[in-house]
Design a protein around this motif. Structure first.
Motif, PDB file in Angstrom:
ATOM      1  N   THR A  27      42.512  34.324  47.223  1.00  0.00           N
ATOM      2  CA  THR A  27      41.829  35.183  48.186  1.00  0.00           C
ATOM      3  C   THR A  27      40.338  35.143  47.843  1.00  0.00           C
ATOM      4  O   THR A  27      39.958  35.217  46.667  1.00  0.00           O
ATOM      5  CB  THR A  27      42.358  36.629  48.168  1.00  0.00           C
TER       6      THR A  27
ATOM      7  N   TYR B 283      38.341  39.324  47.539  1.00  0.00           N
ATOM      8  CA  TYR B 283      38.730  40.401  46.623  1.00  0.00           C
ATOM      9  C   TYR B 283      37.487  41.112  46.080  1.00  0.00           C
ATOM     10  O   TYR B 283      36.576  40.477  45.557  1.00  0.00           O
ATOM     11  CB  TYR B 283      39.564  39.849  45.469  1.00  0.00           C
TER      12      TYR B 283
ATOM     13  N   GLU C 125      45.370  41.767  48.674  1.00  0.00           N
ATOM     14  CA  GLU C 125      45.391  41.974  47.220  1.00  0.00           C
ATOM     15  C   GLU C 125      44.406  43.071  46.812  1.00  0.00           C
ATOM     16  O   GLU C 125      44.686  43.878  45.923  1.00  0.00           O
ATOM     17  CB  GLU C 125      45.042  40.663  46.483  1.00  0.00           C
ATOM     18  N   TYR C 126      43.276  43.084  47.463  1.00  0.00           N
ATOM     19  CA  TYR C 126      42.247  44.107  47.213  1.00  0.00           C
ATOM     20  C   TYR C 126      42.773  45.482  47.642  1.00  0.00           C
ATOM     21  O   TYR C 126      42.668  46.464  46.893  1.00  0.00           O
ATOM     22  CB  TYR C 126      41.015  43.692  48.030  1.00  0.00           C
TER      23      TYR C 126
END
Ligand code: SF4
Length: 335
Positions: A48, A51, A140-141
């Protein structure tokens, strides 16, 4: 550019990867990007690229998301990164959603999950909202932040196009309390033509979120002559009612934007017609965005006014312990 290995992908032969975070299900060759433009195959691993890189971070009233049956009157720390998995011609945040690593235009300020949670607490927010662009593509963040936020006693909400997979929802579910899902149309052609996407995954997400116990509200942007026929509005409202008549439906008024500058604003009569269709389909809570006095909440049983809203605020003074102060019926939502 900040990089972190992504969740929800698998390695394929020849160093390719398969991302199953959203319903595009991209198969990505080395050094190439997914459709969202913010996930890249780096040496056979999916990364990603957004992030910890916030392109927007503001304190907003929760009503602005819009979430009307979720902690009304509270503030929500609202964050976004660049990028989106849709390319809607009518996007109202296109200046940040359509940035992409493919064109080297990932912008943003470093903002760690820890700092975000601390800032949200300092600003006395009740929740963190992952919003403005599509939270799925900065999953993901959002996931790491949501975990920390939960530990700190904050709620988490997604404002989303609903195009994520079931695996994504299963992963975020322990931390995700509410979502406002855009249901832009009930026609697959519309999703294909204007968003470069598909309808069915969005419908599946709405139903699956409810099944998982996530509080859901739905928003439809009504665009003149595109998705404003009685038949289509009836299809949308009928679908929501079939999932759960308690899901609030927000009918949002279009104004010219991005590539849709040849369409005028949605007439108020169209908005009211849509509201009537929602009610006829059995929906208990239908709200009109940008139309004064159509954003108040009335008890679905006795009709008492429960929340009067003005300028994106409203206290639930007539809801006591989740029930109507007049008739005692349970009012759906998180209070
Ligand atoms: S999140 Fe991005 S890379 Fe993953 S499937 Fe969706 S569009 Fe493709």
């Amino acid at each position: 550019m900040m990089q972190k290995e992504a969740l929800l992908y698998e390695a394929l032969e020849n160093n390719r990867v398969h991302c199953y975070l959203c319903a595009h299900q991209c198969k990505i060759a080395p050094l190439k990007y997914g459709v969202c433009g913010v996930r890249q195959n780096v040496d056979g691993k999916l990364h990603t690229l957004v992030y910890g890189k916030a392109i927007a971070a503001n304190v907003d009233p929760i009503e602005k998301k819009p979430l009307y049956h979720f902690l009304p009157g509270s503030n929500s720390y609202s964050v976004a990164t660049a990028g989106c998995n849709f390319q809607c011609g009518f996007c109202q945040n296109w200046n940040i959603s359509q940035l992409s690593a493919k064109s080297n235009t990932i912008l943003g300020q470093e903002l760690s999950p820890e700092k975000m949670v601390a800032d949200a607490k300092k600003a006395e927010c009740a929740s963190i909202s992952y919003t403005y662009t599509e939270p799925t593509i900065f999953f993901e963040y959002a996931f790491d932040t949501a975990k920390l936020a939960k530990q700190a006693g904050l709620y988490n909400t997604f404002v989303t196009n609903g195009f994520m997979t079931k695996q994504a929802l299963d992963t975020i579910k322990p931390y995700l309390d509410a979502a406002n899902v855009d249901l832009k149309s009930f026609r697959d052609e519309y999703y294909k033509k204007y968003c470069k996407a598909k309808l069915s995954p969005v419908l599946e997400s709405i139903a699956y979120m409810r099944k998982l116990g996530i509080w859901v509200e739905v928003t439809t942007l009504v665009v003149p002559s595109e998705n404003d026929s009685d038949v289509e509005l009836n299809d949308i409202a009928g679908f929501i009612a079939q999932v759960d008549v308690n899901i609030p439906w927000h009918i949002s008024r279009f104004h010219s934007d991005y590539k849709f500058t040849d369409h005028g604003a949605t007439p108020v009569e169209t908005m009211r017609r849509a509201r009537d269709i929602g009610v006829e389909c059995g929906l208990r809570y239908v709200y009109l965005g940008n139309v004064p006095s159509d954003s108040d909440t009335y008890c679905h049983k006795c009709g008492d006014q429960l929340i009067k809203r003005a300028h994106f605020s409203g206290e639930a003074t007539r809801i006591k312990d989740g029930v109507c102060a007049s008739c005692g019926v349970t009012i759906p939502g998180v209070w």
